[in-house]
Design an enzyme around this catalytic site. Structure first.
Site, short mmCIF file in Angstrom:
data_model
loop_
_atom_site.label_atom_id
_atom_site.label_comp_id
_atom_site.label_asym_id
_atom_site.label_seq_id
_atom_site.Cartn_x
_atom_site.Cartn_y
_atom_site.Cartn_z
N CYS A 171 12.36 -10.87 -64.30
CA CYS A 171 13.51 -10.21 -64.90
C CYS A 171 14.32 -11.21 -65.72
O CYS A 171 13.99 -12.38 -65.84
CB CYS A 171 14.41 -9.61 -63.82
N ARG A 228 14.96 -5.58 -66.00
CA ARG A 228 13.90 -5.61 -65.00
C ARG A 228 12.51 -5.42 -65.61
O ARG A 228 12.29 -4.51 -66.41
CB ARG A 228 14.13 -4.50 -63.96
N ILE A 262 7.35 -5.25 -61.13
CA ILE A 262 6.10 -5.82 -60.63
C ILE A 262 5.83 -5.34 -59.21
O ILE A 262 4.73 -4.91 -58.88
CB ILE A 262 6.14 -7.36 -60.67
N LEU A 263 6.84 -5.42 -58.35
CA LEU A 263 6.77 -4.91 -56.98
C LEU A 263 7.74 -3.76 -56.81
O LEU A 263 8.89 -3.86 -57.20
CB LEU A 263 7.12 -6.01 -55.97
N ASN A 313 15.99 -12.97 -60.52
CA ASN A 313 14.85 -13.11 -61.43
C ASN A 313 13.77 -13.89 -60.69
O ASN A 313 13.99 -15.04 -60.31
CB ASN A 313 15.29 -13.87 -62.69
N GLU A 335 10.04 -13.91 -57.98
CA GLU A 335 9.23 -13.30 -56.93
C GLU A 335 9.39 -14.11 -55.64
O GLU A 335 9.34 -15.34 -55.67
CB GLU A 335 7.74 -13.28 -57.31
N ILE A 363 -8.16 -18.71 -74.88
CA ILE A 363 -7.99 -18.80 -76.33
C ILE A 363 -8.93 -19.89 -76.85
O ILE A 363 -8.97 -21.00 -76.30
CB ILE A 363 -6.54 -19.14 -76.70
#
Length: 642
Positions: A2, A49, A52-53, A75, A77, A299
């Protein structure tokens, strides 16, 4: 993942200001938004937000505790939040959970255990701000290694904070005066090290710290450290008496658990895969814990010296991942450059910011979360400079000063182009890659008498920032770590520790956070699980550096999953050919930003020094491209924001 922001003002609080501030963080959180104000305290908190969970509205922020005393914007996890819930319930708390979001768990822990005890318990990446209505105090905290950012400070009559500086620009009291001392630091490192920011009065909260603010934002406490590595353990620990197999098993358990906890997600997840040791072991452990092929991303570049895609593809085929690779043309890579001032709203000049953005862009087309192998170099002695720097220091520190200065004078008289020409006549086994770049650096570091200043010089771009930047005094960030470094006698360990405290959070993690968040992609870093970090720093140096190579223990674990023949090759950086671009397709762009009349009128740099570096770089006499890239990134940033 977030974005958080807010302010504490002397004047009437206006929720629309907080909403405008949060709007600037939309890419960090495109899925939901929220703002809350306390009229009596003149405080505002706002949130964006990225779900994610728990994708439901139960994870909405700002989040209020059931008792309404605490309000949280968060912000990040918290990977062990379900374990924390069980622990809270076992301690007899009455918790009527409304969601399975980690934000609710964190808020419950803060309410039940208090700030410091909760910070000791959480395992995650985070930055959060907590308002205590009863005590009328604002608490701010940041994760142990600095994966998530948090800026704060006073501007005008208000205390402001935000995940990124661009949010703070939206407040009416924003001043934004450039801090010339921070600019001096930037020219040395190509990033602004914490606790400084590019603006006067605005700071970064250092990793593993919290801070308390009171009195309407007028009383800003001193940042308090809540986690610190046990430095004496770096020299000796009980692990020295353990067998190699035991240590490999222990590393496997810790890293497997770190990967597993970071695979928990309610949205699609994948991994960056360069084909190097770090990203490969993360992908291997992910695939080992997944019933389906995990998604991996690479990449590629058509320039052979910068391309690891073929190695990554071979690794992906061996692991059986669902692999996606994208080859990027120089034109596509260069097209990212105009976006950099908005992505990095503070001057930032690690040129690998370009491929980092490109791989994040590729991954975001398929997933919302990606795991990364960052951190392995700092923990397991992986950078070439640790090996080369240690050799230089060990072999030349015993020379008398007069002989050192003689060698410096000789080296500095050899043009870079001649060094490259002379190398062609040497046997292949005696050639050194990038010698024309490394030899002048070698000359510059020879003069230093202690390991700390030796290493600072080794990683410096501008060697004399106080001459390059006008009207400045460069802060000495080394002195901050002198006490912490004093028990570490091995220079390799010292270099790793200094990087972990500065380069890792302020360059590597900043690069990844801003590039990924600009695309609404969450990146998780298993190597930086604090339990794994503590284990790595308890290892004697011979388990990191052995037989002339770094990452010994990590490589032994990797060979359990991937054949040695696929992995053992020279280390490649994740970079782009900035040196050649500045002489070619970027030359006109650079000329405009480095115009002597312009530099003189702006008054930040000594124009004569800049122009000399630019001319020497164009002629191939000296490779100033990294230092020039820093100046160019500042110029481009200033043009956009000031």
């Amino acid at each position: 993942m977030c974005g958080i922001t807010g302010f504490w003002s002397d004047s009437r609080v206006d929720v629309s200001i907080a909403e405008r501030m949060a709007l600037k963080l939309t890419s960090r959180g495109p899925d939901d938004k929220g703002a809350w104000t306390d009229e009596s305290s003149r405080l505002a908190l706002a949130h964006r937000r990225l779900s994610i969970l728990d994708l439901s509205s139960a994870g909405h922020q700002p989040m209020h505790s059931p008792c309404e005393r605490f309000i949280l914007v968060f912000n990040g996890e918290i990977y062990n939040h379900l374990d924390l819930r069980s622990e809270l319930e076992e301690e007899g708390g009455n918790f009527d959970w409304l969601s399975h979001s980690d934000t609710e768990t964190l808020l419950a822990g803060l309410r039940h255990w208090g700030l410091e005890k909760t910070l000791q318990k959480v395992n995650g990446m985070f930055a959060f701000v907590l308002w205590d209505k009863k005590e009328r105090l604002l608490f701010m905290a940041r994760d142990r290694l600095g994966e998530k950012p948090l800026y704060y400070g006073r501007s005008g009559n208000s205390f402001l904070f935000g995940s990124e500086l661009k949010a703070m620009h939206e407040h009416p009291d924003w001043c934004g005066e450039i801090n010339r001392d921070a600019l001096a630091l930037f020219t040395r490192y190509n990033y602004v090290p914490a606790p400084y920011s590019i603006y006067k009065g605005i700071f970064k909260l250092p990793p593993a710290h919290y801070i308390v603010i009171g009195d309407g934002g007028a009383n800003i406490g001193k940042p308090q450290c809540y986690w610190q590595l046990d430095i004496p353990a770096k020299e000796y620990s009980e692990l020295a008496n353990r067998s190699s197999e035991y240590l490999i098993d222990e590393l496997e358990t810790l890293l497997s658990n770190a990967v597993s906890s970071r695979m928990i997600s309610d949205v699609p997840i994948g991994a960056f895969l360069s084909g190097g040791y770090d990203s490969t072991i993360v992908a291997a452990l992910m695939q080992g814990q997944s019933k389906q092929p995990i998604k991996t991303f690479t990449i590629g570049f058509h320039e052979k010296a910068y391309n690891e895609a073929k190695h990554a593809k071979a690794v992906a085929e061996h692991l059986g991942t669902d692999h996606t690779e994208l080859y990027v043309t120089p034109e596509e890579a260069i097209s990212v450059i105009p976006k950099l001032p908005t992505i990095y709203d503070e001057p930032f000049a690690d040129s690998s910011q370009i491929p980092t953005f490109l791989i994040s862009q590729l991954a975001r087309r398929h997933v919302s979360v990606s795991l990364s192998g960052d951190g392995g170099d700092e923990l397991f002695c992986g950078y070439n400079r640790y090996v080369l720097g240690y050799r230089i220091w060990s072999q030349f520190r015993v020379l008398p000063p007069s002989l050192r200065h003689l060698m410096i004078g000789i080296i500095n008289r050899i043009p870079g182009q001649k060094i490259d020409t002379l190398q062609k006549f040497l046997p292949r086994n005696l050639r050194v890659s990038n010698l024309a770049d490394r030899l002048p650096k070698f000359a510059e570091v020879l003069a230093h008498k202690d390991g700390n200043t030796f290493y600072r010089e080794l990683v410096s771009h501008a060697k004399e920032p106080e001459k390059l930047v006008l009207n400045t005094h460069e802060p000495d960030i080394l002195s901050t770590f002198t006490k912490l470094l004093s028990p570490i006698t091995d220079l390799r360990q010292r270099m790793m520790y200094m990087d972990m405290m500065t380069y890792l959070p302020d360059d590597i993690l900043t690069k990844v956070d801003r590039a990924s968040m600009a695309l609404s992609l969450e990146v998780r870093v298993p190597m930086l699980d604090h339990r794994l970090v503590e284990f790595a720093w308890r290892l004697p140096i011979e388990y990191k550096y052995r037989d002339g190579e770094g990452k010994w223990l990590l490589r032994q674990l990797l060979y359990r999953y991937v054949p040695k023949k696929l992995m053992d090759r020279p280390k490649m950086g994740f970079g782009v050919p900035i040196e050649y671009w500045l002489r070619g397709p970027l030359r006109d762009w650079a000329e405009e930003l480095l115009n002597e009349e312009r530099l003189n009128s702006e008054g930040y740099f000594d124009a004569k020094i800049v122009r000399r570096m630019w001319e020497e770089n164009l002629k191939g006499e000296r490779r100033w491209h990294y230092c020039l890239w820093g100046i160019l990134m500042f110029q481009a940033w200033r043009e956009h924001w000031m």
